[in-house]
Write a protein that holds these residues in place. Structure first.
Motif, PDB file in Angstrom:
ATOM      1  N   ARG A  95     -37.936 -19.984 -40.908  1.00 22.46           N
ATOM      2  CA  ARG A  95     -39.453 -19.396 -41.276  1.00 22.46           C
ATOM      3  C   ARG A  95     -39.385 -18.391 -42.185  1.00 22.46           C
ATOM      4  O   ARG A  95     -39.932 -18.092 -43.039  1.00 22.46           O
ATOM      5  N   GLN A  96     -38.440 -17.169 -41.879  1.00 21.83           N
ATOM      6  CA  GLN A  96     -38.623 -16.017 -42.537  1.00 21.83           C
ATOM      7  C   GLN A  96     -38.025 -16.309 -43.953  1.00 21.83           C
ATOM      8  O   GLN A  96     -38.402 -15.335 -44.902  1.00 21.83           O
ATOM      9  N   THR A  97     -37.153 -17.078 -44.200  1.00 22.47           N
ATOM     10  CA  THR A  97     -36.591 -17.465 -45.753  1.00 22.47           C
ATOM     11  C   THR A  97     -37.406 -18.285 -46.073  1.00 22.47           C
ATOM     12  O   THR A  97     -37.295 -18.734 -47.577  1.00 22.47           O
ATOM     13  N   ARG A  98     -38.407 -18.901 -45.568  1.00 22.66           N
ATOM     14  CA  ARG A  98     -39.423 -20.071 -46.138  1.00 22.66           C
ATOM     15  C   ARG A  98     -38.324 -21.225 -46.644  1.00 22.66           C
ATOM     16  O   ARG A  98     -38.813 -21.981 -47.404  1.00 22.66           O
ATOM     17  N   GLY A  99     -37.538 -21.405 -45.732  1.00 24.91           N
ATOM     18  CA  GLY A  99     -36.402 -22.703 -46.138  1.00 24.91           C
ATOM     19  C   GLY A  99     -35.788 -22.477 -47.596  1.00 24.91           C
ATOM     20  O   GLY A  99     -35.023 -23.288 -47.872  1.00 24.91           O
ATOM     21  N   LYS A 100     -35.812 -21.334 -47.906  1.00 22.94           N
ATOM     22  CA  LYS A 100     -34.952 -20.903 -49.021  1.00 22.94           C
ATOM     23  C   LYS A 100     -33.824 -20.236 -48.802  1.00 22.94           C
ATOM     24  O   LYS A 100     -33.695 -18.951 -48.924  1.00 22.94           O
ATOM     25  N   ILE A 101     -32.752 -21.113 -48.248  1.00 25.53           N
ATOM     26  CA  ILE A 101     -31.607 -20.559 -47.860  1.00 25.53           C
ATOM     27  C   ILE A 101     -30.208 -21.369 -48.291  1.00 25.53           C
ATOM     28  O   ILE A 101     -30.615 -22.559 -48.123  1.00 25.53           O
ATOM     29  N   ASP A 102     -29.356 -20.826 -48.595  1.00 25.09           N
ATOM     30  CA  ASP A 102     -28.197 -21.642 -49.383  1.00 25.09           C
ATOM     31  C   ASP A 102     -27.013 -21.444 -48.559  1.00 25.09           C
ATOM     32  O   ASP A 102     -26.186 -22.283 -48.448  1.00 25.09           O
ATOM     33  N   GLY A 103     -26.807 -20.363 -47.614  1.00 28.40           N
ATOM     34  CA  GLY A 103     -25.659 -20.072 -46.911  1.00 28.40           C
ATOM     35  C   GLY A 103     -25.666 -19.082 -45.894  1.00 28.40           C
ATOM     36  O   GLY A 103     -26.617 -18.366 -45.803  1.00 28.40           O
ATOM     37  N   ILE A 104     -25.040 -19.452 -44.843  1.00 33.43           N
ATOM     38  CA  ILE A 104     -24.895 -18.518 -43.485  1.00 33.43           C
ATOM     39  C   ILE A 104     -23.371 -18.196 -43.470  1.00 33.43           C
ATOM     40  O   ILE A 104     -22.472 -18.892 -43.749  1.00 33.43           O
ATOM     41  N   ILE A 105     -23.006 -16.947 -43.083  1.00 32.38           N
ATOM     42  CA  ILE A 105     -21.756 -16.348 -42.784  1.00 32.38           C
ATOM     43  C   ILE A 105     -21.654 -15.493 -41.602  1.00 32.38           C
ATOM     44  O   ILE A 105     -22.723 -14.531 -41.754  1.00 32.38           O
ATOM     45  N   LEU A 106     -20.826 -15.727 -40.629  1.00 29.88           N
ATOM     46  CA  LEU A 106     -20.731 -14.568 -39.619  1.00 29.88           C
ATOM     47  C   LEU A 106     -19.168 -14.797 -38.929  1.00 29.88           C
ATOM     48  O   LEU A 106     -18.874 -15.691 -38.816  1.00 29.88           O
ATOM     49  N   ALA A 107     -19.040 -13.723 -38.347  1.00 32.13           N
ATOM     50  CA  ALA A 107     -17.735 -13.676 -37.513  1.00 32.13           C
ATOM     51  C   ALA A 107     -18.222 -14.537 -36.184  1.00 32.13           C
ATOM     52  O   ALA A 107     -19.399 -14.690 -35.804  1.00 32.13           O
ATOM     53  N   SER A 108     -17.227 -14.929 -35.325  1.00 32.31           N
ATOM     54  CA  SER A 108     -17.245 -15.429 -34.118  1.00 32.31           C
ATOM     55  C   SER A 108     -16.627 -14.808 -33.016  1.00 32.31           C
ATOM     56  O   SER A 108     -15.304 -14.449 -33.130  1.00 32.31           O
ATOM     57  N   GLY A 109     -17.370 -14.737 -31.873  1.00 35.24           N
ATOM     58  CA  GLY A 109     -16.610 -14.399 -30.672  1.00 35.24           C
ATOM     59  C   GLY A 109     -16.756 -15.479 -29.538  1.00 35.24           C
ATOM     60  O   GLY A 109     -16.001 -16.178 -29.541  1.00 35.24           O
ATOM     61  N   THR A 110     -17.908 -15.648 -29.126  1.00 35.16           N
ATOM     62  CA  THR A 110     -18.129 -16.812 -28.062  1.00 35.16           C
ATOM     63  C   THR A 110     -18.451 -18.181 -29.001  1.00 35.16           C
ATOM     64  O   THR A 110     -18.125 -19.170 -28.642  1.00 35.16           O
ATOM     65  N   GLY A 111     -19.127 -17.832 -30.052  1.00 35.19           N
ATOM     66  CA  GLY A 111     -19.290 -19.015 -31.002  1.00 35.19           C
ATOM     67  C   GLY A 111     -20.746 -19.619 -30.835  1.00 35.19           C
ATOM     68  O   GLY A 111     -21.007 -20.519 -31.820  1.00 35.19           O
ATOM     69  N   GLY A 112     -21.406 -18.875 -30.020  1.00 31.03           N
ATOM     70  CA  GLY A 112     -22.840 -19.344 -29.865  1.00 31.03           C
ATOM     71  C   GLY A 112     -23.681 -19.260 -30.966  1.00 31.03           C
ATOM     72  O   GLY A 112     -24.390 -20.060 -31.582  1.00 31.03           O
ATOM     73  N   THR A 113     -23.749 -18.041 -31.816  1.00 33.17           N
ATOM     74  CA  THR A 113     -24.552 -17.736 -32.868  1.00 33.17           C
ATOM     75  C   THR A 113     -24.186 -18.647 -34.024  1.00 33.17           C
ATOM     76  O   THR A 113     -25.005 -19.279 -34.629  1.00 33.17           O
ATOM     77  N   LEU A 114     -22.987 -18.654 -34.315  1.00 32.32           N
ATOM     78  CA  LEU A 114     -22.579 -19.561 -35.498  1.00 32.32           C
ATOM     79  C   LEU A 114     -22.793 -20.986 -35.258  1.00 32.32           C
ATOM     80  O   LEU A 114     -23.251 -21.398 -36.332  1.00 32.32           O
ATOM     81  N   ALA A 115     -22.588 -21.381 -34.133  1.00 36.20           N
ATOM     82  CA  ALA A 115     -22.912 -22.832 -34.013  1.00 36.20           C
ATOM     83  C   ALA A 115     -24.354 -23.010 -34.096  1.00 36.20           C
ATOM     84  O   ALA A 115     -24.558 -24.096 -34.540  1.00 36.20           O
ATOM     85  N   GLY A 116     -25.108 -22.101 -33.395  1.00 39.19           N
ATOM     86  CA  GLY A 116     -26.573 -22.625 -33.163  1.00 39.19           C
ATOM     87  C   GLY A 116     -27.149 -22.589 -34.467  1.00 39.19           C
ATOM     88  O   GLY A 116     -27.957 -23.341 -35.097  1.00 39.19           O
ATOM     89  N   LEU A 117     -26.693 -21.565 -35.143  1.00 39.79           N
ATOM     90  CA  LEU A 117     -27.401 -21.419 -36.716  1.00 39.79           C
ATOM     91  C   LEU A 117     -26.948 -22.691 -37.601  1.00 39.79           C
ATOM     92  O   LEU A 117     -27.825 -23.278 -38.359  1.00 39.79           O
TER      93      LEU A 117
END
Length: 254
Positions: free
Chosen positions: A70-92
């Motif tokens: 919503r905040q990017t209004r769908g204009k998003i080309d990539g995501i990147i982040l580190a992982s511990g449990t992996g929940g954030t990276l997987a969900g996104l």
């Protein structure tokens, strides 16, 4: 190897802490095994199992990811982040790729973690990444990210590649953001920003990259923002803060 600030904060809230040695997951004295055993013995304890609890994944799939969309209004080309449990990276990655199949999802992995090799080669780690107890502990000074096993949450991630990040890059980025952007961030947030620059360089100008600022610097005053600690570990940032991001190495693209 958790920061002193985090320990003191939990004590202030009334938590009873049991500090245990740093050992690999395959050792019975690993902190996760000890926590689980304690929950079996003590009816007042609850074992969250945050690494494998699927509510971790779904919290980000149903909340964080839609908010980003919503905040990017769908204009998003990539995501990147580190992982511990992996929940954030997987969900996104799962949610955003459903919205935009062309979106690139990447991992940024700290020293000693095996997830980079899992993404790139399908195996957990190579010989130089095996867990050995060194001066900084079994991995690095990064806290809460990097792991040498695939969690049930991380297994859900839909990734296009991975980068390695160094301790030096994280330190330099933390001080760069403090100097140029007024952002007082913790080590994992700094590494996420390192990853964002690496992915931005790969995709080129005109693309929108999203990462997560997961922690603030106030929890790392005794490490990341301690000149004596950084000097003891040969991690002091440049004497004059860089006006560019040339300290970021582009190696490690999978």
């Amino acid at each position: 190897n958790v920061s002193e600030e985090k320990v003191n904060f939990l004590k202030m809230l009334g938590a009873q802490l049991e500090i245990v040695p740093i050992v690999p997951m395959n050792v019975p004295r690993n902190f996760m095994h000890l926590a689980y055993e304690k929950s079996l013995r003590d009816p007042t304890c609850f074992y969250v199992d945050q690494f494998n609890n699927q509510n971790n994944f779904y919290a980000h799939y149903t909340s964080t990811a839609p908010e980003i969309w919503r905040q990017t209004r769908g204009k998003i080309d990539g995501i990147i982040l580190a992982s511990g449990t992996g929940g954030t990276l997987a969900g996104l990655s799962c949610f955003l790729k459903e919205k935009n199949p062309n979106l690139k999802a990447y991992l940024i992995d700290p020293p000693g973690s095996g997830l980079f090799h899992l993404v790139k080669q399908g195996v957990m780690f190579d010989q130089k990444d095996t867990l050995t107890v060194e001066k900084l502990g079994p991995r690095s000074f990064y806290e809460g990210i990097g792991i040498n096993r695939q969690t049930e949450n991380f297994a859900k991630a839909e990734l296009d590649g991975a980068y390695k990040g160094t301790e030096k890059e994280g330190v330099e980025m933390a001080y760069y953001l403090l100097q140029h952007d007024g952002l007082f961030l913790g080590s994992s947030s700094a590494l996420n920003c390192v990853g964002a620059v690496k992915l931005a360089k790969k995709l080129g100008p005109g693309h929108t990259i999203v990462t997560i600022l997961a922690d603030g610097g106030q929890r790392y005053m005794s490490k990341l923002y301690s000149a004596s600690w950084l000097q003891d570990h040969n991690l002091l940032p440049s004497s004059s803060p860089s006006s560019s991001l040339d300290f970021i190495n582009q190696e490690g693209d999978s």
